[in-house]
Scaffold this motif. Sequence first.
Motif, PDB file in Angstrom:
ATOM      1  N   LEU A  61       0.832  -1.208   0.000  1.00 33.44           N
ATOM      2  CA  LEU A  61       0.000   0.000   0.000  1.00 33.44           C
ATOM      3  C   LEU A  61       0.865   1.256   0.000  1.00 33.44           C
ATOM      4  N   ALA A  62       1.934   1.225   0.798  1.00 38.18           N
ATOM      5  CA  ALA A  62       2.823   2.380   0.867  1.00 38.18           C
ATOM      6  C   ALA A  62       3.504   2.630  -0.475  1.00 38.18           C
ATOM      7  N   ALA A  63       3.918   1.562  -1.147  1.00 40.61           N
ATOM      8  CA  ALA A  63       4.545   1.702  -2.469  1.00 40.61           C
ATOM      9  C   ALA A  63       3.548   2.265  -3.481  1.00 40.61           C
ATOM     10  N   PHE A  64       2.296   1.849  -3.371  1.00 43.53           N
ATOM     11  CA  PHE A  64       1.257   2.360  -4.278  1.00 43.53           C
ATOM     12  C   PHE A  64       1.023   3.849  -4.040  1.00 43.53           C
ATOM     13  N   TYR A 123      -0.573   0.720   9.376  1.00 40.83           N
ATOM     14  CA  TYR A 123      -0.729   1.113   7.978  1.00 40.83           C
ATOM     15  C   TYR A 123      -0.706   2.630   7.817  1.00 40.83           C
ATOM     16  N   VAL A 124      -1.348   3.347   8.732  1.00 41.89           N
ATOM     17  CA  VAL A 124      -1.371   4.813   8.652  1.00 41.89           C
ATOM     18  C   VAL A 124       0.044   5.371   8.730  1.00 41.89           C
ATOM     19  N   MET A 125       0.858   4.826   9.644  1.00 41.17           N
ATOM     20  CA  MET A 125       2.215   5.320   9.787  1.00 41.17           C
ATOM     21  C   MET A 125       3.088   4.924   8.606  1.00 41.17           C
ATOM     22  N   MET A 126       2.883   3.745   8.058  1.00 38.32           N
ATOM     23  CA  MET A 126       3.617   3.342   6.855  1.00 38.32           C
ATOM     24  C   MET A 126       3.320   4.299   5.707  1.00 38.32           C
ATOM     25  N   LEU A 127       2.036   4.629   5.543  1.00 39.66           N
ATOM     26  CA  LEU A 127       1.627   5.522   4.459  1.00 39.66           C
ATOM     27  C   LEU A 127       2.172   6.934   4.679  1.00 39.66           C
ATOM     28  N   ALA A 128       2.125   7.403   5.921  1.00 35.56           N
ATOM     29  CA  ALA A 128       2.617   8.751   6.218  1.00 35.56           C
ATOM     30  C   ALA A 128       4.117   8.852   5.950  1.00 35.56           C
TER      31      ALA A 128
END
Length: 456
Positions: free
Chosen positions: A295-298, A347-352
């Motif tokens: 998700l983070a890569a996307f 997931y929120v922290m990975m995305l941030a």
Amino acid sequence: MTDRTTPRSPQSPFRTALAALSGTSIEWYDFYAFATAAAIVFDDVFFPADMPTSLKTISAFATFAVGFLLRPLGGIVFGHIGDRVGRKKTLVITLLMMGLASFAIGLLPTYEQVGVLSPILLIVLRLIQGIAIGGEWGGAVLIAVENAPKGRATFFGSFAQLGSSVGALLSTGMFSLMNLFGEASFNSWGWRVPFLASAVLVVIGLVVRTKLEDSPVMDEIHAEQKKNELGKKQGAVSKLPVAEVLRKDWKTVLVGVFSLATATGGYYVVTSYLLSYGTDDQHLSESMLLNGLSLAAFLELLVTPFLALLGDRIGAHKVVVGGLAGVVLLSIPQFMVMNTGSVVLIYVMMLAMRFVMSALYGPMAAILADGFAPHVRYTGISLSYQVCNLVFAGFAPVTAVWLSSLAGGAYWPPAVALMAVSVIGIWCTLRLRTYHRQRVTAEAPAVAPEPVAVGV
């Protein structure tokens, strides 16, 4: 045969940008496949079962690190070819090297089958990957940047950078898919599939790159070379680009190394080490973390072009400095949420974190390209990037594990180290802008190919 200095119609900047993206996506797919496998499976496949877990983890990450040892060599060799002959030729060679090495990794015997020969073969193939990726980045960046319209180099240069997120997305996606077959199947044969599948991607990349024309900057350089050969002009083209870079631009190389440290080394701390920390120390689901990294890569794939456009509008260095400041703020919280076990928070922290890292990774290609004169540009940016990878990125996961072990497995030492490197990166990014302005001022009276004009 047409004279290589004959003027030609400019090719579409979008076509060259997409060609750069397709190639770097495949190269980084192979690269991240190795990084992911080193984090979750290589310790059991290529090392003895009775070796202590921490030592096996460090050994697996060490095989990942050795590839960085030859990356500067790859940058020098292919930088020389790229500055003297052309960007396109290097991109075809590096893609072939990377693809063949990755395919061979998927066929390697395990430690149980051939003993110590297994990790030795893995290291040899990893070194070949290192040489290939060492020459890939500079050429892909320049083929996009040098074909970009004036004032849009940051945007088009970011397409080469997008290969990192596309490759990571494909790689983690493939490993997540293979995990669905169960742990036993994954450890037996599933981990090999992502490496073997790279052969198909390489064929696609070769078709795209062989149809590509070189950049107009190379036309100018070839014209200068011809004048030199005819004795009409001296000193316009360097016979040994690496010597000229180290003599005239060593400060730019050094500052470039530290400005890239978070974008390279920090990336592996928040991906490979984070994956290892989450599975080994916090006993979190491997599939859950792989899905989060996907998700983070996307997200990185989506936001990088927009952040690059922002760089063209307000100044690329401002976007990079903002991204580095974000890394400083998020380094510790990203690891803190791992202790909660909350999938949403993780997931929120990975995305941030991936968002702020996109802000500093995308625009850096054009910033570095503007730091060097066109006839040594491939060598200059490759040296900066690959030395940075050698010093910071290659040993980032190993160093993170080591720092954590000194504190009894705590996450804060690697997080604090990432913060410190990011603060240094802010200062160095601002110095790059200063060096760029000084170079443009010094070269103003001379007739030379125009700088790529990123508006830093």
